[in-house]
Design a protein around this motif. Structure first.
Motif, PDB file in Angstrom:
ATOM      1  N   UNK A 139     -11.513  -4.625   3.993  1.00 57.09           N
ATOM      2  CA  UNK A 139     -10.294  -3.983   3.505  1.00 57.09           C
ATOM      3  C   UNK A 139     -10.661  -3.176   2.260  1.00 57.09           C
ATOM      4  N   UNK A 140     -10.157  -1.942   2.169  1.00 58.70           N
ATOM      5  CA  UNK A 140     -10.438  -1.079   1.021  1.00 58.70           C
ATOM      6  C   UNK A 140      -9.120  -0.627   0.396  1.00 58.70           C
ATOM      7  N   UNK A 185      -4.093   4.925   7.081  1.00 58.27           N
ATOM      8  CA  UNK A 185      -4.127   4.522   5.677  1.00 58.27           C
ATOM      9  C   UNK A 185      -2.720   4.461   5.104  1.00 58.27           C
ATOM     10  N   UNK A 186      -2.389   3.353   4.439  1.00 57.15           N
ATOM     11  CA  UNK A 186      -1.101   3.211   3.768  1.00 57.15           C
ATOM     12  C   UNK A 186      -1.160   4.010   2.474  1.00 57.15           C
ATOM     13  N   UNK A 234       4.308  -2.498  -4.363  1.00 54.74           N
ATOM     14  CA  UNK A 234       4.252  -2.325  -2.908  1.00 54.74           C
ATOM     15  C   UNK A 234       3.584  -3.549  -2.303  1.00 54.74           C
ATOM     16  N   UNK A 235       4.100  -4.037  -1.212  1.00 53.21           N
ATOM     17  CA  UNK A 235       3.455  -5.131  -0.493  1.00 53.21           C
ATOM     18  C   UNK A 235       3.137  -4.680   0.932  1.00 53.21           C
ATOM     19  N   UNK A 236       2.096  -5.265   1.485  1.00 57.86           N
ATOM     20  CA  UNK A 236       1.739  -4.949   2.875  1.00 57.86           C
ATOM     21  C   UNK A 236       0.912  -6.083   3.460  1.00 57.86           C
ATOM     22  N   UNK A 237       0.832  -6.107   4.778  1.00 53.87           N
ATOM     23  CA  UNK A 237       0.061  -7.120   5.479  1.00 53.87           C
ATOM     24  C   UNK A 237      -1.093  -6.482   6.234  1.00 53.87           C
ATOM     25  N   UNK A 242      -7.081  -5.967  11.624  1.00 53.10           N
ATOM     26  CA  UNK A 242      -7.459  -5.269  10.400  1.00 53.10           C
ATOM     27  C   UNK A 242      -6.594  -4.067  10.084  1.00 53.10           C
ATOM     28  N   UNK A 243      -5.461  -3.929  10.787  1.00 54.82           N
ATOM     29  CA  UNK A 243      -4.569  -2.793  10.565  1.00 54.82           C
ATOM     30  C   UNK A 243      -3.430  -3.157   9.616  1.00 54.82           C
TER      31      UNK A 243
END
Length: 272
Positions: A139-140, A185-186, A234-237, A242-243
């Motif tokens: 994860x980057x 990419x988010x 910001x939050x994300x899963x 790996x997406x």
């Protein structure tokens, strides 16, 4: 894996907002990244404040153009998980990226600074290329600290498909463009600010007006005991493949009570 990115923390009001939010929500996240370059009175970091932010639940503290405002940081920047922009010249104290083990995955966090309207450092686009080519990670995540929205957006598209997420910081106003770019990419131009609501990007309103009306230097101060503070992030899963999934902007408000403590406001600003 669920990751939380916290926007620029400005002074004591910002630290209070972070403490309040993480005290109530930290167990929902596996990893927490926080931009803390304005945490000490709006300019830089102290060791005491660094310890406090880490104790609240931050796993890594990123920086920007105010990273070195408090000269004492030279004495402790390597003792804690603190990042300064990776595109500072070679030999600058501290490090600009690091890899963290989270849920059995390698998370690479990179701190970069833009070059438009701020200090002109090395090319952040090329610096990113070098880091990802030399560093193994699942994860980057990039904190891109920049003034110009165009530079931030161009960077987002430049790293699309190579970075997992790019969070803009520095301008302190949360933007409404959180989205996934074409290759996954988010991206958001600015994650927002943690600090006093009635302020000019976290600093006193009167000083801000004076600076633009009089065109004279003025000492900026963080508002003391503001009635209303905000938390932005910001939050994300990351799913099994790996997406990026289930991402959201966060903006919470807290009202000051008579005893000086803060309580969460149920309604957003502007709502009846």
């Amino acid at each position: 894996m669920r990751i939380l990115f916290i926007g620029d923390v400005v002074g004591r009001p910002g630290r209070k907002a972070v403490h309040q939010f993480l005290e109530e929500n930290r167990n929902r996240y596996d990893f927490c990244i926080l931009n803390g370059e304005n945490a000490a009175g709006g300019f830089g970091l102290t060791e005491k404040i660094t310890k406090a932010l880490l104790s609240y639940g931050a796993d890594v503290i990123t920086g920007g153009n105010h990273t070195f405002d408090k000269k004492e940081i030279y004495q402790f920047i390597d003792k804690y998980p603190i990042l300064r922009p990776a595109n500072y010249p070679e030999g600058t104290p501290g490090k600009g990226f690091d890899v963290f083990e989270v849920c059995g995955k390698k998370v690479l966090v990179i701190n970069l600074m833009g070059r438009v309207f701020v200090e002109c450092l090395d090319n952040p686009f090329r610096t990113f290329d070098r880091i990802v080519e030399e560093t193994e990670a699942d994860v980057v995540v990039v904190d891109f600290h920049g003034e110009a929205t165009s530079e931030k957006q161009a960077f987002g598209y430049y790293v699309d498909g190579r970075a997992t997420a790019v969070f803009g910081t520095h301008t302190h106003v949360q933007t409404a463009d959180l989205r996934q770019l074409p290759k996954g990419t988010l991206y958001i131009t600015d994650a927002g600010m943690c600090g006093a609501v009635e302020s000019v990007i976290g600093m006193g309103v009167e000083e801000g007006i004076f600076r633009f009306v009089k065109q004279l230097p003025v000492k900026f101060k963080v508002p003391e005991k503001p009635k209303l503070i905000q938390f932005c992030g910001v939050s994300f899963e990351i799913d099994k493949e790996g997406d990026v999934s289930n991402f959201e902007r966060i903006q919470e408000f807290y009202v000051r009570r008579e005893d000086g403590s803060y309580i969460r406001r149920e309604k957003a600003i502007g709502e009846d």
